[in-house]
Design a protein around this motif. Structure first.
Motif, mmCIF file in Angstrom:
data_model
loop_
_atom_site.group_PDB
_atom_site.id
_atom_site.type_symbol
_atom_site.label_atom_id
_atom_site.label_comp_id
_atom_site.label_asym_id
_atom_site.label_seq_id
_atom_site.Cartn_x
_atom_site.Cartn_y
_atom_site.Cartn_z
ATOM 1 N N GLU A 167 0.830 -1.204 0.000
ATOM 2 C CA GLU A 167 0.000 0.000 0.000
ATOM 3 C C GLU A 167 0.867 1.258 0.000
ATOM 4 O O GLU A 167 0.543 2.239 -0.674
ATOM 5 N N GLU A 168 1.979 1.230 0.711
ATOM 6 C CA GLU A 168 2.864 2.399 0.722
ATOM 7 C C GLU A 168 3.443 2.655 -0.662
ATOM 8 O O GLU A 168 3.480 3.799 -1.135
ATOM 9 N N VAL A 169 3.884 1.589 -1.322
ATOM 10 C CA VAL A 169 4.445 1.741 -2.673
ATOM 11 C C VAL A 169 3.371 2.260 -3.628
ATOM 12 O O VAL A 169 3.605 3.171 -4.420
ATOM 13 N N ARG A 170 2.176 1.665 -3.550
ATOM 14 C CA ARG A 170 1.096 2.071 -4.454
ATOM 15 C C ARG A 170 0.704 3.529 -4.213
ATOM 16 O O ARG A 170 0.528 4.297 -5.162
ATOM 17 N N SER A 171 0.588 3.899 -2.962
ATOM 18 C CA SER A 171 0.132 5.252 -2.648
ATOM 19 C C SER A 171 1.139 6.316 -3.060
ATOM 20 O O SER A 171 0.778 7.471 -3.275
ATOM 21 N N ARG A 172 2.402 5.943 -3.166
ATOM 22 C CA ARG A 172 3.439 6.906 -3.559
ATOM 23 C C ARG A 172 3.638 6.971 -5.075
ATOM 24 O O ARG A 172 4.488 7.725 -5.559
ATOM 25 N N ASN A 173 2.906 6.165 -5.808
ATOM 26 C CA ASN A 173 3.025 6.152 -7.264
ATOM 27 C C ASN A 173 1.654 6.405 -7.877
ATOM 28 O O ASN A 173 0.873 5.473 -8.096
#
Length: 592
Positions: free
Chosen positions: A9-15
């Motif tokens: 979720e962190e990776v997705r939310s930052r992209n």
């Protein structure tokens, strides 16, 4: 490695999905979404939609959909883990160390080292080509009419005449003899010790689909043997599962890929603007390579040499493509031997015209077979016609068989009625050949008629995702158990829970799905075309009708699934009918 939900979720939310896809597709804002031409199939009118609020993409043409991870997975042929790593690097997210067995870690580390060694070797060969030692190699490439840009683009190089220069260079970088040998770049014997595998050759680095150097092909300068030498099989190089030039061709988006025999054919075609060309790696075309191509296209054009060996290779290739479920065509290069020679003599436009006229494999096979018969001999001519009849019997679909029959009759001046009788007789004797159905890629077509109860369920999920404020009106009448499809019911349960506690975010739902088909279905769920209504009354009637259809479908399914002797069946029947009657009479009030 399976990363935690929090990391994903962190990776997705930052992209942001619009930013990422915008690097690959030209997007234009239309209302709340962005649209563009789909990169996964050919189209002239944009049907590819990207939603910044849902952080999803969906193509209404080919029905491909998903989130930022699945876009990269499909576009660059990455695994889910690889897509996470790419986006983590892009956004500066540090991923946790992989938790794996010592043996798996050892193999992973070894492969990473072998990639490094091959990359260093590629740089060394490029350096040699540019040095005085490489004059002979550079002259060869220039004689083949390659530009400096093309030479640099493909990383072409040269291995000089000394037998251990590369080994010395790699050892100076800290790599051991054993690893250099395992990378396929050196051999060892008692007489010469550890020495270079390639020397006195122009070098063609072989890259995998992710543009990592996995091996090399080398053409000898002069009359040495063998003329072409490829890297041996290694832990990172499998000739049967890779293709030269695929790292570029996979992004050509031409609607087809051309496969030819040699490295120079591929390079010459790319230089002329045909960047969809690939070549097998010193071996015959394999089923594994066909399945690799299937990830990127549904049509492959075979462009083999026009000699006897090339014809035989094309015939084998046609069968392999059939078995892989790919459409195949055959390029006619005559009077020239190969694509490189054709382009040099006739130019780009003429080659493009040949591509447009690439031969249907059925007619190519028949034309090749015709050479075996003396068409001036009535008996031989009859045998040839019988061969045509047997080929027509291979078509199990009547319409397709009839279309080919008419075309064959016109091309070979055979009476259509006579050919019909011949095929009918042969079919009666041996039966129409039953071939297994092959899955088709490209535009999605529904094989079976969809259950009409599914559409209202999709509409309701999309409507709720777009307007979560209507949830209190929806949840009063419909619950997740009313959804008849397992996937729909699971998504609804997730939505109801998150809408109840105020944490609903449609962009997070795809984090729970890593399979491409699941992501496509979920993206479709959240991108169903909503009912077009203008007035408040029309909106309220539309939502009322949808709720009723969903509730009714759920009631009927649960009633059908209950055993006939279930003591609760009677009570459920009465309760369900009463709830449906209440909903039928109810008026749904929406604020908007």
């Amino acid at each position: 490695m399976r990363y935690s939900d929090e990391i994903i979720e962190e990776v997705r939310s930052r992209n942001d999905i619009v930013d990422v896809i915008g690097q690959y597709v030209s997007l234009k804002r239309t209302g709340a979404n962005y649209v563009g031409l789909c990169p996964f199939h050919n189209e002239k009118s944009p049907s590819f939609s990207v939603s910044p609020s849902k952080q999803m993409f969906y193509c209404f043409g080919c029905r491909v959909g998903g989130n930022v991870f699945s876009f990269l997975m499909k576009y660059d042929n990455l695994t889910f883990g690889e897509a996470v790593k790419v986006l983590a690097d892009r956004s500066g997210v540090k991923l946790p160390e992989q938790d794996e067995s010592p043996e798996a870690k050892r193999m992973r580390d070894k492969k990473a080292t072998l990639f490094e060694i091959n990359k260093e070797a590629a740089k060394y060969y490029v350096y040699q080509l540019k040095s005085p030692n490489g004059a002979k190699g550079l002259s060869y490439f220039k004689d083949r009419a390659l530009t400096d840009e093309t030479i640099a683009h493909f990383g072409l190089g040269y291995s000089n005449g000394a037998s251990s220069d590369l080994v010395k260079y790699l050892k100076s970088k800290g790599y051991s003899d054993a690893l250099i040998i395992e990378a396929g770049l050196a051999s060892h014997d008692e007489k010469y010790g550890t020495h270079d595998k390639f020397w006195n050759r122009v070098m063609f680095p072989i890259l995998d689909a992710n543009s990592k150097v996995i091996g090399f092909g080398g053409r000898v300068m002069g009359d040495g043997k063998p003329k072409y030498l490829n890297s041996p099989e290694t832990p990172i190089f499998d000739k049967s599962r890779n293709l030269f030039g695929l790292n570029y061709a996979k992004n050509a988006r031409a609607g087809y890929i051309i496969i030819c025999e040699g490295y120079m054919d591929v390079i010459a075609m790319h230089q002329a603007g045909f960047n969809m060309a690939v070549a097998s790696l010193g071996t015959a075309f394999t089923p594994q390579q066909a399945h690799l191509l299937k990830r990127y296209t549904d049509t492959v054009i075979l462009s083999y040499d026009s000699d006897g060996a090339g014809t035989s290779a094309a015939l084998r290739g046609i069968q392999i493509l059939k078995e892989a479920g790919l459409k195949g065509k055959v390029l006619n290069l005559k009077p020239y031997k190969d694509p490189d020679e054709f382009i040099k003599n006739e130019g780009r436009e003429a080659f493009e015209e040949r591509i447009k006229k690439a031969e249907n494999p059925f007619f190519f096979e028949i034309a090749v077979k015709e050479r075996e018969y003396d068409m001036s001999d009535p008996a031989a001519k009859t045998e040839f016609h019988r061969y045509i009849g047997s080929k027509l019997c291979e078509f199990t679909e009547a319409v397709e068989r009839e279309n080919y029959l008419q075309a064959v009759a016109a091309r070979y001046a055979i009476g259509a009625d006579d050919l019909h009788k011949l095929v009918a007789n042969m079919a009666a004797e041996g039966g129409i050949v039953k071939t297994s159905a092959k899955p088709k890629s490209g535009i999605h077509s529904k094989q079976n008629k969809e259950d009409p109860s599914r559409k209202p369920q999709r509409v309701l999920i999309t409507w709720l995702a777009d307007e979560p404020e209507i949830y209190p009106r929806v949840s009063k009448w419909v619950e997740p158990e009313d959804f008849t499809d397992d996937l729909y019911r699971g998504i609804a349960a997730w939505m109801w829970k998150n809408l109840d506690d105020g944490s609903f975010d449609p962009s997070k739902v795809l984090d729970h799905f890593t399979e491409e088909e699941e992501q496509r279905q979920v993206a479709e769920l959240f991108n169903t075309n909503l009912v077009q209504v203008d007035t408040k009354d029309e909106r309220e009637k539309a939502i009322h009708d949808i709720l009723y259809e969903v509730k009714k479908a759920g009631y009927e399914k649960r009633l059908k699934d209950m055993a006939s002797d279930d003591p609760e069946k009677w009570n459920y029947t009465l309760k369900g009918k009463r709830e449906l009657e209440e909903l039928f009479k109810a008026k749904i009030i929406l604020d908007k």
